[in-house]
Design a protein around this motif. Structure first.
Motif, short mmCIF file in Angstrom:
data_model
loop_
_atom_site.label_atom_id
_atom_site.label_comp_id
_atom_site.label_asym_id
_atom_site.label_seq_id
_atom_site.Cartn_x
_atom_site.Cartn_y
_atom_site.Cartn_z
N VAL A 14 -7.29 3.57 15.26
CA VAL A 14 -6.56 3.52 13.98
C VAL A 14 -5.56 2.34 13.97
N ALA A 15 -5.46 1.38 13.20
CA ALA A 15 -4.82 0.32 13.16
C ALA A 15 -3.43 0.66 12.93
N PRO A 16 -2.47 -0.28 13.64
CA PRO A 16 -1.01 0.00 13.32
C PRO A 16 -0.77 -0.38 12.10
N MET A 17 -0.03 0.47 11.24
CA MET A 17 0.37 0.26 10.07
C MET A 17 1.96 0.63 9.83
N LEU A 18 2.77 -0.49 9.43
CA LEU A 18 4.20 -0.19 9.12
C LEU A 18 4.21 0.65 8.41
N ASP A 19 5.27 1.63 8.50
CA ASP A 19 5.59 2.79 7.32
C ASP A 19 4.51 3.73 7.11
N GLU A 41 3.36 1.97 14.82
CA GLU A 41 3.87 0.89 13.90
C GLU A 41 4.21 -0.33 14.87
N MET A 42 4.55 -1.51 14.24
CA MET A 42 5.03 -2.29 15.10
C MET A 42 6.62 -2.39 15.11
N VAL A 43 7.06 -2.27 16.48
CA VAL A 43 8.34 -2.20 16.75
C VAL A 43 8.85 -3.53 17.57
N LEU A 67 1.53 1.18 22.17
CA LEU A 67 2.76 0.68 21.50
C LEU A 67 2.80 -0.67 21.16
N GLN A 68 2.73 -0.93 19.85
CA GLN A 68 2.61 -2.31 19.29
C GLN A 68 3.82 -2.84 19.11
N LEU A 69 4.31 -4.04 19.93
CA LEU A 69 5.47 -4.95 20.07
C LEU A 69 5.31 -6.16 19.26
N LEU A 94 0.53 -6.64 21.64
CA LEU A 94 1.33 -7.56 21.05
C LEU A 94 0.96 -7.88 19.96
N ASN A 95 1.70 -7.98 18.56
CA ASN A 95 1.07 -8.46 17.31
C ASN A 95 1.35 -10.03 17.03
N ILE A 96 0.15 -10.45 17.31
CA ILE A 96 0.19 -11.84 16.94
C ILE A 96 -0.65 -12.04 15.42
N VAL A 136 -3.82 -7.75 23.01
CA VAL A 136 -3.30 -8.68 22.00
C VAL A 136 -4.02 -8.61 20.66
N LYS A 137 -3.34 -8.31 19.53
CA LYS A 137 -3.92 -8.21 18.11
C LYS A 137 -3.58 -9.51 17.24
N THR A 138 -4.71 -9.99 17.02
CA THR A 138 -4.45 -11.55 16.35
C THR A 138 -5.55 -11.46 15.05
N ILE A 209 -13.25 -5.34 16.89
CA ILE A 209 -13.00 -6.08 15.48
C ILE A 209 -12.37 -5.45 14.52
N ASN A 210 -11.45 -5.74 13.54
CA ASN A 210 -10.85 -5.13 12.65
C ASN A 210 -10.82 -5.88 11.31
N GLY A 211 -10.63 -5.12 10.16
CA GLY A 211 -10.59 -5.86 8.65
C GLY A 211 -11.68 -5.29 7.87
N MET A 230 -11.72 -1.08 14.82
CA MET A 230 -10.60 -0.47 14.54
C MET A 230 -10.47 -0.56 13.11
N ILE A 231 -10.08 0.65 12.44
CA ILE A 231 -9.98 1.01 11.03
C ILE A 231 -8.63 1.51 10.44
N GLY A 232 -8.01 0.62 9.66
CA GLY A 232 -6.54 0.87 8.87
C GLY A 232 -6.64 1.67 7.83
N ARG A 233 -6.67 0.95 6.52
CA ARG A 233 -6.46 1.57 5.25
C ARG A 233 -7.64 2.81 5.02
N GLU A 234 -8.66 2.78 5.52
CA GLU A 234 -9.68 3.54 5.07
C GLU A 234 -9.32 5.02 5.88
C1 LIG Z 1 0.82 -0.66 5.16
C2 LIG Z 1 0.27 -1.64 5.92
C3 LIG Z 1 1.30 -1.99 7.28
C4 LIG Z 1 0.46 -2.81 8.58
N1 LIG Z 1 1.58 -2.83 9.33
C5 LIG Z 1 0.90 -3.40 10.45
C6 LIG Z 1 1.79 -3.76 11.75
O1 LIG Z 1 2.75 -3.10 11.99
N2 LIG Z 1 1.32 -4.24 12.75
C7 LIG Z 1 -0.23 -4.73 12.67
O2 LIG Z 1 -0.68 -5.68 13.76
N3 LIG Z 1 -0.85 -4.78 11.60
C8 LIG Z 1 -0.32 -4.09 10.48
N4 LIG Z 1 -1.16 -4.00 9.28
C9 LIG Z 1 -2.55 -4.59 9.41
C10 LIG Z 1 -3.55 -3.45 9.78
O3 LIG Z 1 -3.10 -3.32 11.28
C11 LIG Z 1 -4.95 -3.92 9.67
O4 LIG Z 1 -5.18 -5.24 10.53
C12 LIG Z 1 -5.49 -4.41 8.51
O5 LIG Z 1 -5.11 -3.55 7.34
C13 LIG Z 1 -6.76 -4.64 8.25
O6 LIG Z 1 -7.80 -3.53 8.67
P1 LIG Z 1 -8.24 -2.49 7.46
O7 LIG Z 1 -8.90 -3.39 6.39
O8 LIG Z 1 -9.18 -1.59 8.18
O9 LIG Z 1 -6.97 -1.85 6.73
C14 LIG Z 1 -0.75 -3.18 8.34
C15 LIG Z 1 -1.65 -2.81 7.22
C16 LIG Z 1 -1.07 -1.98 6.10
C17 LIG Z 1 -2.29 -1.63 5.17
#
Ligand SMILES: Cc1cc2nc3c(=O)[nH]c(=O)nc-3n(C[C@H](O)[C@H](O)[C@H](O)COP(=O)(O)O)c2cc1C
Length: 328
Positions: A14-19, A41-43, A67-69, A94-96, A136-138, A209-211, A230-234
């Motif tokens: 599950v993707a790192p997502m700030l907040d 979340e990124m720290v 831990l994402q830095l 590492l967040n790149i 590394v996440k890029t 892969i992500n996105g 890696m999945i985030g928003r879904e």
């Molecule tokens: C609210 C929010 C906060 C995010 N914060 C971070 C973050 O802290 N570090 C990071 O690498 N990506 C962050 N992302 C990007 C996600 O990790 C991911 O790369 C992006 O949402 C694409 O994946 P998805 O289409 O599955 O959501 C954030 C995305 C969202 C929606």
């Protein structure tokens, strides 16, 4: 030829997502999936070294946890390593990839794609300090640096000069001026083929892969060519998908029902409330739990309208549950 190693342990994350993916959210996800890799979340390094709060706090039940830095100064990585090393994280990432203006000002995030030597140095420093695996996440590129060669050189340098063997690639480029972070997650087109090509060229590295990935079938297709998805928003909108992922990728057949998840969360919430947490800080991550099932909208509305009230407690959750079909 694509060589699929099929042995990377964290096929799904599950993707790192700030907040969003804070410690409460991650605890909630873990109840539905014991196996997926979760990310903090990124720290920023500054927050770890100089911050007033403990930004590294987590519950050991959240593991496996990456831990994402965010940072770019090897000296700060060394200092931060002191704080991180005994905390129990599974790995460091590492967040790149972050395109926000604030992050660019600190010279880290996606703009570091032009400085792979520095990224390699940071990887090695934080690894030396913590002895943890570093990933590394890029993105696939930034601005006009939007061709395969640029991405290849970035990965190749880090591969040759550091201990990093795992890359998470968000398959769209970042546009560093003119687009907000949200737009940067939607407007640049997804180019999955670039990520597949990286796997072909770096077949002994783990490529995740992500996105834009939204369902199990697409994840299965990606996993035929790559090591992880890696999945985030879904997941955030529809967290119960984690039980499906658990069944499909980890062959677990005893998923909790949504109601059982809520009941387990109640125990957690009770403890957290007694330590000063606010109900809505936790329940805001649970709004999508009944997504797509009868009563789901009522659940979401009731929690949204009542969790933030002064003295809101577990009764809000009990009442919200009565609005749903309890056995789903
Ligand atoms: C609210 C929010 C906060 C995010 N914060 C971070 C973050 O802290 N570090 C990071 O690498 N990506 C962050 N992302 C990007 C996600 O990790 C991911 O790369 C992006 O949402 C694409 O994946 P998805 O289409 O599955 O959501 C954030 C995305 C969202 C929606």
């Amino acid at each position: 030829m694509i060589k699929n190693m099929q042995n990377y342990k964290y096929k799904f994350s599950v993707a790192p997502m700030l907040d969003w993916t804070d410690r409460h959210c991650r605890y909630f996800y873990r109840l539905m999936s014991p196996n997926v890799m979760l990310y903090t979340e990124m720290v920023t390094l500054g927050a770890i070294i100089y911050g007033k709060f403990d930004y590294l706090k987590f519950n050991l039940k959240e593991k496996p946890l990456s831990l994402q830095l965010g940072g770019s100064d090897p000296k700060q990585f060394k200092l931060a390593g002191e704080y991180i090393k005994d905390r129990g994280f599974t790995e460091i990432n590492l967040n790149i990839g972050c395109p926000s203006a604030r992050v660019q000002k600190g010279s880290f995030g996606a703009c570091l794609m032009t400085e792979p030597d520095l990224v390699a140095e940071c990887v090695n420093v934080i690894h030396r300090e913590t002895n943890l695996p570093i990933t590394v996440k890029t993105r696939i590129g930034i601005d006009n640096e939007d061709n395969y060669e640029f991405l290849y050189n970035f990965i190749d340098t880090i591969d040759k000069k550091s201990i990093c063997d795992t890359f998470v690639i968000h398959a769209r480029k970042a546009i560093l001026s003119g687009l907000s972070p949200k737009e940067n997650r939607e407007i640049p087109p997804l180019k999955y083929d670039r990520v597949y090509k990286i796997k072909e060229d770096f077949h002994d590295k783990n490529i995740i892969i992500n996105g834009g990935i939204k369902n199990i079938n697409d994840s299965i297709d990606h996993l035929k060519k790559l090591d992880g998805v890696m999945i985030g928003r879904e997941v955030y909108q529809n967290p119960y998908i984690l039980t499906e992922i658990e069944r499909e990728f980890y062959k677990s057949n005893n998923s909790p029902t949504r109601k059982e998840v809520v009941v387990s969360m109640m125990n957690y919430i009770e403890d957290e409330l007694s330590n000063g947490a606010k109900l809505n800080h936790i329940t805001r991550h649970m709004l999508g739990l009944f997504h797509g099932v009868p009563g789901g909208k009522k659940w979401r509305r009731f929690l949204s309208e009542n969790s933030y009230k002064k003295d809101a407690d577990l009764k809000v959750l009990e009442n919200a549950l009565t609005l749903t079909e309890v056995n789903v």
